[in-house]
Design an enzyme around this catalytic site. Structure first.
Site, PDB file in Angstrom:
ATOM      1  N   HIS A   1       0.813  -1.219   0.000  1.00 20.15           N
ATOM      2  CA  HIS A   1       0.000   0.000   0.000  1.00 20.15           C
ATOM      3  C   HIS A   1       0.848   1.272   0.000  1.00 20.15           C
ATOM      4  O   HIS A   1       0.307   2.377  -0.139  1.00 20.15           O
ATOM      5  CB  HIS A   1      -0.936   0.008   1.215  1.00 20.15           C
TER       6      HIS A   1
ATOM      7  N   ASP B   1      -2.513   1.389  -4.905  1.00 20.21           N
ATOM      8  CA  ASP B   1      -3.800   1.663  -4.264  1.00 20.21           C
ATOM      9  C   ASP B   1      -4.849   0.726  -4.839  1.00 20.21           C
ATOM     10  O   ASP B   1      -4.610   0.004  -5.821  1.00 20.21           O
ATOM     11  CB  ASP B   1      -4.214   3.125  -4.464  1.00 20.21           C
TER      12      ASP B   1
END
Length: 492
Positions: A462, A466
């Site tokens: 992350h 995304d």
């Protein structure tokens, strides 16, 4: 010590002796008188040099004309564990090929070791007799630590090569007293083919005519992997490695109802998994789950099998999934990248080196198929088969394991519908694929029909990716899986 090793080379020794026997040396038109004193006692190094109106003392070397002529060229040599790869600090000793008292030839295999990256064969650079073996199979040996001692009559001259860099590599190995690993720097011709002495010795060990082995190395050079692959094709290798048998023997009593506590030491790939998973725990993961209809993929596999004329090729779903994944990565390069935490940079990798997690008797290993974007499905099938065979017999090379850009974990091949994998750092994504199973689906008209469905779970870093990026990637990959005929439109 360094001077002694240089001096022991006969060519250097002869040059020194000729220089010492000459009464004077001419330099720039002047006669230089030299006095060089050699001492057999190497604990008191001293060298004096004098010429007209000049004198100085050089410490760190021990010279004596008589001693130079009488000094024995052999002795007992320590053979240390050489540096087997970048970042490797220790290896597990798997097995010995020799015993104390055995006579060994140059390039003869001495032992087999395993790092957290690959299994490597250590060979001898010297001809002599095994004086002492310092470690037993299963021991963890540090890089630079002595493996064994060899008594030699004379240290051989370095093999002449045309490449200056190969000469330097050979010279550095002699200075450190290390042994060659798996392959030697010099290339030699044998029977019209290019190979190394280690490869020729391996071919002889398996009873293989090296001239019959297909070469995959640079300039038609036959590699160790070529000999092993050829021997496997001919059915000359069919036994489980000794290390795998040993590990099986260690674990089997636990299954058979043993009630005593036992401690199992993690080795090789299992130690590598400890390091990589500890690092992966520091990465902020998020997961994206999707289902793919594999009806067309099932039909395509049947078509491949029906048209297959090579009994050594087994068609599965995985090569098509790998190729379709590469197609999707072409338009979503962020998933085929590496993240540098220190500089906050993302390196977009040009090659699709897709790793395949494999469960082996020696632990979990992730070899990768290089440059998938340039390979056909048939070429991927053959390379996948090669990696699976080598992983099973613990013969993967460091190149097979390093350089991956994204990983597939095919848990469905063993069983399971869903899994949450951990990223194989420094990659930024890993995909777990469940088994393909028949489940009821609704058609557009409301009718129910059976569909072959596979669940995938994408684990992403992350810090780099995304949810929207991963979702768009999965949508494109899903199209290629559900309509594999579209691969023809984009294959170069």
């Amino acid at each position: 010590m360094i001077f002694r090793k240089i001096y022991l080379r006969s060519s250097v020794r002869q040059s020194i002796c000729r220089w010492l026997q000459s009464p004077a040396t001419v330099c720039s038109g002047k006669i230089i008188q030299s006095k060089v004193h050699f001492f057999r006692n190497y604990t008191t190094p001293f060298c004096s040099y004098s010429k007209s109106n000049a004198s100085f003392t050089l410490r760190g070397c021990s010279f004596s004309t008589q001693a130079a002529l009488d000094l024995p060229a052999g002795g007992v040599i320590d053979i240390p564990l050489a540096q087997t790869g970048e970042g490797i600090a220790e290896c597990e000793l798997l097995k010995w090929f020799v015993q104390e008292g055995d006579q060994v030839e140059e390039f003869q295999p001495l032992c087999e070791v395993q790092s957290d990256k690959a299994t490597i064969e250590i060979t001898s650079r010297y001809k002599g007799k095994i004086s002492q073996i310092l470690h037993v199979p299963g021991s963890i040996v540090k890089v630079g630590e002595t493996l064994l001692k060899i008594g030699v009559d004379e240290i051989p001259n370095p093999t002449e090569t045309s490449d200056a860099s190969e000469k330097m590599t050979s010279l550095e190995s002699d200075f450190s007293g290390s042994t060659d690993i798996s392959s030697v720097p010099e290339k030699t011709k044998f029977g019209g083919v290019s190979s190394t002495p280690v490869v020729r010795n391996l071919a002889k060990q398996y009873g293989v005519d090296i001239s019959d082995v297909p070469a995959t190395g640079k300039d038609g050079r036959i590699l160790k992997e070529d000999v092993i692959n050829y021997a496997m094709q001919k059915g000359l290798i069919n036994e489980t490695p000794a290390c795998a048998q040993q590990k099986h023997a260690e674990v089997s009593p636990l299954i058979g109802g043993g009630y005593e506590d036992r401690t199992l030491q993690l080795r090789g790939y299992q130690r590598a998994m400890v390091k990589s998973m500890t690092l992966a725990a520091k990465i902020p993961h998020f997961y994206y789950v999707e289902e793919m209809n594999c009806d067309a993929l099932v039909e395509l596999k049947k078509s491949f099998q029906n048209e297959n004329s090579d009994p050594e090729i087994k068609h599965t779903f995985l090569p098509v999934l790998i190729k379709s994944l590469s197609m999707a990565l072409t338009t979503h390069p962020m998933l085929n990248s590496r993240f540098n935490e220190e500089s906050y940079e993302v390196l977009l990798k040009g090659s699709h080196n897709i790793g395949i997690a494999m469960a082996t008797p020696n632990g979990l290993v992730v070899p990768n198929i290089k440059n998938v974007q340039s390979l056909s499905i048939l070429e991927i099938t053959k390379e996948l088969s090669r990696l699976q065979k080598f992983a099973k017999i613990n013969k993967l090379s460091p190149d097979d394991i390093s350089g991956g850009t994204i990983t597939l974990s095919n848990i469905g091949g063993i069983g399971g519908k869903f899994g949450s994998p951990l990223i194989n750092s420094p990659e930024v994504a890993i995909i777990a694929m469940g088994r393909i199973q028949k489940i009821p689906h609704f058609a557009e008209n409301g009718n129910v029909y059976p569909a072959s469905v596979m669940t995938i779970n994408v684990a992403a870093d992350h810090r780099v990716l995304d949810g929207a990026t991963v979702a768009r990637f999965c949508n494109d990959w899903k199209i290629f899986v559900e309509k594999p005929d579209l691969l023809l439109l984009h294959t170069r």
